[in-house]
Design a protein around this motif. Sequence first.
Motif, mmCIF file in Angstrom:
data_model
loop_
_atom_site.group_PDB
_atom_site.id
_atom_site.type_symbol
_atom_site.label_atom_id
_atom_site.label_comp_id
_atom_site.label_asym_id
_atom_site.label_seq_id
_atom_site.Cartn_x
_atom_site.Cartn_y
_atom_site.Cartn_z
ATOM 1 N N MET A 87 44.440 47.704 47.571
ATOM 2 C CA MET A 87 45.066 47.807 45.938
ATOM 3 C C MET A 87 44.096 46.862 45.401
ATOM 4 N N ARG A 88 43.648 46.716 44.229
ATOM 5 C CA ARG A 88 43.143 46.073 43.252
ATOM 6 C C ARG A 88 43.842 45.147 41.904
ATOM 7 N N ILE A 89 44.500 44.474 42.202
ATOM 8 C CA ILE A 89 45.823 44.007 40.450
ATOM 9 C C ILE A 89 45.025 42.900 40.456
ATOM 10 N N ALA A 90 45.442 43.239 38.954
ATOM 11 C CA ALA A 90 45.047 42.004 38.165
ATOM 12 C C ALA A 90 46.332 41.190 37.764
ATOM 13 N N ILE A 91 46.385 39.770 37.791
ATOM 14 C CA ILE A 91 47.327 38.817 37.694
ATOM 15 C C ILE A 91 46.789 37.530 36.518
ATOM 16 N N ILE A 92 47.755 38.580 35.055
ATOM 17 C CA ILE A 92 47.533 37.476 34.011
ATOM 18 C C ILE A 92 48.932 36.878 33.870
ATOM 19 N N GLY A 93 48.454 35.667 33.653
ATOM 20 C CA GLY A 93 49.104 34.208 33.664
ATOM 21 C C GLY A 93 49.216 33.526 35.155
ATOM 22 N N LEU A 117 52.624 35.832 42.807
ATOM 23 C CA LEU A 117 51.941 37.356 43.267
ATOM 24 C C LEU A 117 51.143 37.040 43.743
ATOM 25 N N ALA A 118 49.800 36.164 43.277
ATOM 26 C CA ALA A 118 48.297 36.293 43.887
ATOM 27 C C ALA A 118 48.379 35.778 45.544
ATOM 28 N N ARG A 119 49.328 34.493 45.528
ATOM 29 C CA ARG A 119 49.490 34.708 47.512
ATOM 30 C C ARG A 119 49.971 35.716 48.555
ATOM 31 N N GLY A 120 51.080 36.413 47.516
ATOM 32 C CA GLY A 120 51.845 37.293 48.094
ATOM 33 C C GLY A 120 51.214 38.090 48.719
ATOM 34 N N LEU A 139 42.677 37.655 38.939
ATOM 35 C CA LEU A 139 43.069 36.153 37.731
ATOM 36 C C LEU A 139 42.473 36.544 36.359
ATOM 37 N N GLY A 140 43.153 36.754 35.420
ATOM 38 C CA GLY A 140 42.445 37.172 34.192
ATOM 39 C C GLY A 140 43.095 35.982 33.264
ATOM 40 N N VAL A 141 42.165 34.956 33.396
ATOM 41 C CA VAL A 141 42.464 33.129 32.500
ATOM 42 C C VAL A 141 41.340 33.693 31.249
ATOM 43 N N SER A 172 41.496 26.138 42.238
ATOM 44 C CA SER A 172 42.574 26.417 43.175
ATOM 45 C C SER A 172 42.792 27.811 43.968
ATOM 46 N N LEU A 173 43.569 27.955 42.764
ATOM 47 C CA LEU A 173 43.807 29.070 42.921
ATOM 48 C C LEU A 173 42.972 30.460 44.302
ATOM 49 N N ALA A 174 41.873 30.749 43.012
ATOM 50 C CA ALA A 174 41.180 31.349 43.128
ATOM 51 C C ALA A 174 40.745 31.061 44.830
#
Length: 211
Positions: free
Chosen positions: A1-7, A15-18, A28-30, A40-42
């Motif tokens: 599934m494709r999940i957008a994380i805002i914040g 949650l991105a890592r999980g 990542l929505g930034v 770094s997170l990306a």
Amino acid sequence: MRIAIIGIGNVGSALARGFVRAGHQVVLGVRNAGDAKVSSLAQNTNAEVNSPSGAAASADVIVLALPWTAAEEAVRSLGNLKGKIVIDCMNPLAMRNGVLGLDRGFDTSGAEALANWIPDARIVKTLNQVGAELMADNSDLPHRPVMFMASNDAEAKAAVSALLTGLGFEALDAGDLTKARLLEPYGMVWINQALFRGQGRDWAFAAVKRT
């Protein structure tokens, strides 16, 4: 599934890592794609980076992990979210007389305010009841931690239940979205114990049944 994380504060980053660990594609929505923390997170999660509205438009599920004071403006700028599953993991925190608490009582909730901002979205309240560390990885706990969820949309709740299971939680249905009035104060119980009663952050609630 494709999940957008805002914040992408502590909760969004965890949650991105999980979700990546569970096999999902994360975007990542930034606002500032060039920020070192974003890069770094990306890199660590192999996540895509997009604008908040671009990430939301491209995703199957949108996770809102924003500071409550910035949430309304940020959410309203995401564009048309009709039919999108939106996970609300925000607690409406506020300081009152120098004490951390919620900015509303039991007759409404942050999730219901969110539903007024994006009335066509399919909102599920969850992931507000434990610290970020255990959202990223809780595999070493002796019991599967429980995570309650509330929503008016049964299909959205089923989809989110599967995501929670993939993160290592036992997903339990708390009822319709008005039950966020219970889940947000419940999140404050964890905060109180973790930050003010010496429990620390490496623990979670579990539902343990008599065998």
